[in-house]
Design an enzyme around this catalytic site. Structure first.
Site, PDB file in Angstrom:
ATOM      1  N   ASN A  96       0.873  -1.172   0.000  1.00  0.00           N
ATOM      2  CA  ASN A  96       0.000   0.000   0.000  1.00  0.00           C
ATOM      3  C   ASN A  96       0.913   1.226   0.000  1.00  0.00           C
ATOM      4  O   ASN A  96       1.494   1.564   1.030  1.00  0.00           O
ATOM      5  CB  ASN A  96      -0.890  -0.044   1.251  1.00  0.00           C
ATOM      6  CG  ASN A  96      -1.693   1.230   1.442  1.00  0.00           C
ATOM      7  OD1 ASN A  96      -1.769   2.077   0.552  1.00  0.00           O
ATOM      8  ND2 ASN A  96      -2.298   1.363   2.615  1.00  0.00           N
ATOM      9  N   TRP A  97       1.027   1.841  -1.157  1.00  0.00           N
ATOM     10  CA  TRP A  97       1.974   2.969  -1.287  1.00  0.00           C
ATOM     11  C   TRP A  97       1.488   4.230  -0.582  1.00  0.00           C
ATOM     12  O   TRP A  97       2.244   5.183  -0.426  1.00  0.00           O
ATOM     13  CB  TRP A  97       2.214   3.287  -2.768  1.00  0.00           C
ATOM     14  CG  TRP A  97       2.989   2.253  -3.522  1.00  0.00           C
ATOM     15  CD1 TRP A  97       3.437   1.049  -3.041  1.00  0.00           C
ATOM     16  CD2 TRP A  97       3.409   2.317  -4.897  1.00  0.00           C
ATOM     17  NE1 TRP A  97       4.112   0.366  -4.035  1.00  0.00           N
ATOM     18  CE2 TRP A  97       4.107   1.126  -5.178  1.00  0.00           C
ATOM     19  CE3 TRP A  97       3.253   3.256  -5.901  1.00  0.00           C
ATOM     20  CZ2 TRP A  97       4.655   0.859  -6.431  1.00  0.00           C
ATOM     21  CZ3 TRP A  97       3.797   3.000  -7.162  1.00  0.00           C
ATOM     22  CH2 TRP A  97       4.486   1.811  -7.421  1.00  0.00           C
ATOM     23  N   LYS A  98       0.212   4.254  -0.232  1.00  0.00           N
ATOM     24  CA  LYS A  98      -0.400   5.464   0.360  1.00  0.00           C
ATOM     25  C   LYS A  98      -0.122   6.673  -0.545  1.00  0.00           C
ATOM     26  O   LYS A  98       0.020   6.501  -1.764  1.00  0.00           O
ATOM     27  CB  LYS A  98       0.094   5.666   1.792  1.00  0.00           C
ATOM     28  CG  LYS A  98      -0.108   4.394   2.630  1.00  0.00           C
ATOM     29  CD  LYS A  98      -0.005   4.606   4.108  1.00  0.00           C
ATOM     30  CE  LYS A  98      -0.233   3.276   4.816  1.00  0.00           C
ATOM     31  NZ  LYS A  98      -0.212   3.399   6.261  1.00  0.00           N
ATOM     32  N   HIS A 120      -9.629   1.213   4.895  1.00  0.00           N
ATOM     33  CA  HIS A 120      -8.358   1.413   5.592  1.00  0.00           C
ATOM     34  C   HIS A 120      -8.584   2.365   6.757  1.00  0.00           C
ATOM     35  O   HIS A 120      -9.385   3.296   6.652  1.00  0.00           O
ATOM     36  CB  HIS A 120      -7.307   1.976   4.625  1.00  0.00           C
ATOM     37  CG  HIS A 120      -5.928   1.977   5.219  1.00  0.00           C
ATOM     38  ND1 HIS A 120      -5.524   2.935   6.117  1.00  0.00           N
ATOM     39  CD2 HIS A 120      -4.898   1.109   5.083  1.00  0.00           C
ATOM     40  CE1 HIS A 120      -4.287   2.648   6.497  1.00  0.00           C
ATOM     41  NE2 HIS A 120      -3.877   1.548   5.883  1.00  0.00           N
ATOM     42  N   GLU A 161      -7.024   4.765   7.823  1.00  0.00           N
ATOM     43  CA  GLU A 161      -6.819   6.194   7.508  1.00  0.00           C
ATOM     44  C   GLU A 161      -8.051   6.779   6.816  1.00  0.00           C
ATOM     45  O   GLU A 161      -8.360   7.962   6.995  1.00  0.00           O
ATOM     46  CB  GLU A 161      -5.540   6.357   6.657  1.00  0.00           C
ATOM     47  CG  GLU A 161      -4.295   6.124   7.507  1.00  0.00           C
ATOM     48  CD  GLU A 161      -3.094   5.568   6.770  1.00  0.00           C
ATOM     49  OE1 GLU A 161      -3.073   5.598   5.528  1.00  0.00           O
ATOM     50  OE2 GLU A 161      -2.158   5.079   7.453  1.00  0.00           O
ATOM     51  N   GLU A 206      -5.504  -4.904  10.557  1.00  0.00           N
ATOM     52  CA  GLU A 206      -4.486  -3.874  10.757  1.00  0.00           C
ATOM     53  C   GLU A 206      -4.769  -3.126  12.057  1.00  0.00           C
ATOM     54  O   GLU A 206      -5.564  -2.172  12.065  1.00  0.00           O
ATOM     55  CB  GLU A 206      -4.506  -2.878   9.589  1.00  0.00           C
ATOM     56  CG  GLU A 206      -4.148  -3.490   8.261  1.00  0.00           C
ATOM     57  CD  GLU A 206      -3.524  -2.472   7.316  1.00  0.00           C
ATOM     58  OE1 GLU A 206      -2.459  -2.763   6.769  1.00  0.00           O
ATOM     59  OE2 GLU A 206      -4.090  -1.366   7.159  1.00  0.00           O
ATOM     60  N   GLY A 224       2.398   2.256  10.800  1.00  0.00           N
ATOM     61  CA  GLY A 224       3.369   3.337  10.666  1.00  0.00           C
ATOM     62  C   GLY A 224       4.065   3.709  11.960  1.00  0.00           C
ATOM     63  O   GLY A 224       4.720   4.737  12.047  1.00  0.00           O
ATOM     64  N   SER A 242       3.266  -2.177  10.313  1.00  0.00           N
ATOM     65  CA  SER A 242       4.714  -2.233  10.518  1.00  0.00           C
ATOM     66  C   SER A 242       5.328  -3.582  10.154  1.00  0.00           C
ATOM     67  O   SER A 242       6.280  -4.036  10.794  1.00  0.00           O
ATOM     68  CB  SER A 242       5.070  -1.834  11.950  1.00  0.00           C
ATOM     69  OG  SER A 242       4.659  -0.495  12.195  1.00  0.00           O
ATOM     70  N   GLY A 248       2.775  -1.176   4.301  1.00  0.00           N
ATOM     71  CA  GLY A 248       2.803   0.244   3.961  1.00  0.00           C
ATOM     72  C   GLY A 248       4.219   0.702   3.684  1.00  0.00           C
ATOM     73  O   GLY A 248       4.774   0.474   2.606  1.00  0.00           O
ATOM     74  N   GLY A 249       4.836   1.330   4.675  1.00  0.00           N
ATOM     75  CA  GLY A 249       6.160   1.937   4.520  1.00  0.00           C
ATOM     76  C   GLY A 249       7.188   1.043   3.834  1.00  0.00           C
ATOM     77  O   GLY A 249       7.912   1.501   2.932  1.00  0.00           O
TER      78      GLY A 249
HETATM   79  P1  PGA Z   1       2.760   0.289   7.652  1.00  0.00           P
HETATM   80  O1  PGA Z   1       1.289   0.515   7.021  1.00  0.00           O
HETATM   81  O2  PGA Z   1       3.276  -1.000   7.080  1.00  0.00           O
HETATM   82  O3  PGA Z   1       3.545   1.486   7.200  1.00  0.00           O
HETATM   83  O4  PGA Z   1       2.583   0.210   9.131  1.00  0.00           O
HETATM   84  C1  PGA Z   1       0.407  -0.559   6.814  1.00  0.00           C
HETATM   85  C2  PGA Z   1      -0.898  -0.071   6.249  1.00  0.00           C
HETATM   86  O5  PGA Z   1      -1.379   0.984   6.665  1.00  0.00           O
HETATM   87  O6  PGA Z   1      -1.471  -0.717   5.357  1.00  0.00           O
END
Ligand code: PGA
Length: 249
Positions: free
Chosen positions: A9-11, A96, A98, A167, A173, A211, A232-233
């Site tokens: 997930n590149w966000k 998600h 967010e 999640e 993050g 993470s 994500g990251g």
């Molecule tokens: P993260 O994000 O790996 O940076 O914690 C995961 C996500 O939000 O899908």
């Protein structure tokens, strides 16, 4: 046995130039040894067409980070499930944390988005997860079950076609990962809930996200009910993402 899925997930990251670099490293890294899992990248909507072209002929699949709950019409700024399908998008993340937090998305809206996506032949990746306050208050099970229940209620037996991503909000993050015990415990609860809803619950992949990195991926993938990861990251660094993919046996 179902194939695991490792999804990036590149966000809100990337540029046309950076996407070319990241994907060429990724595609090159996967070219020599066939991955043991499905591999997916979810770029921002504006780059979906570019990424679709860059992924032609590669094993890496294409996903979206969100989708409209509406079919079509006067909804400025929205991207429909049919548009994603038109660009050969195979998966769309819905719900998600967010989106839930910054855009006020409710369980009902997320369930509707999952339905729209399924209707267009795209697989929704339905995210569920509790906040730190909810976990500390002992409500983690209740929260994820409520979030998944809305999707089951709305989509009935079609829920066997979704991917679920657990999640925990406190792990996204933050560099804090759920322990393998914490992850397995929630995944087992979600699996039982799916089993009560469909005879095909075993085909539903339940991803862990929060993470995930090259160091913790193998321990998570070894858990009986963890069928992959939503990353994500670490999905923005080709070498790290490749190591996570390689951690799938
Ligand atoms: P993260 O994000 O790996 O940076 O914690 C995961 C996500 O939000 O899908």
């Amino acid at each position: 046995m179902k194939k695991k899925l490792v999804a990036g997930n590149w966000k809100m990251h990337g540029s046309q130039l950076a996407n070319v670099d990241l994907l060429s490293e990724l595609v090159h890294g996967l070219a020599s040894t066939a991955p043991a899992c499905d591999v997916l990248v979810c770029p921002p909507a504006v780059y979906v067409a570019q990424v679709a072209a860059l992924l032609q002929g590669s094993v890496v699949q294409l996903g979206a980070q969100d989708v409209s709950a509406q079919e079509a019409g006067a909804f400025t700024g929205e991207v429909s499930a049919a548009m994603l399908a038109d660009l050969a998008v195979r998966y769309a993340i819905v719900g998600h944390s967010e989106r839930r937090k910054y855009h006020g998305e409710t369980d009902a809206l997320v369930a509707l988005k999952a339905q729209r996506v399924l209707a267009c032949g795209v697989t929704p990746i339905v995210c569920v997860g509790e906040t730190l306050e909810e976990r500390e208050a002992g409500h983690a099970f209740e929260v994820v079950k409520r979030q998944l229940a809305a999707v089951i209620h709305h989509n009935k037996h079609c829920v066997s076609e979704v991917v679920v991503a657990y999640e925990p909000v406190w792990a996204i993050g933050t560099g804090k990962t759920a322990t393998p015990e914490q992850a397995q415990e929630i995944h087992a609860v979600l699996r039982a809930q799916l089993q009560a809803a469909t005879a095909h619950a075993d085909r539903v992949r339940i991803l862990y996200g929060g993470s995930v990195n090259a160091a913790n991926a193998a321990a998570l993938f070894a858990l009986p009910d963890v069928d992959g990861a939503l990353v994500g990251g670490a999905s923005l660094k080709a070498a790290e993402f490749l190591s996570i993919v390689a951690a799938v046996q």
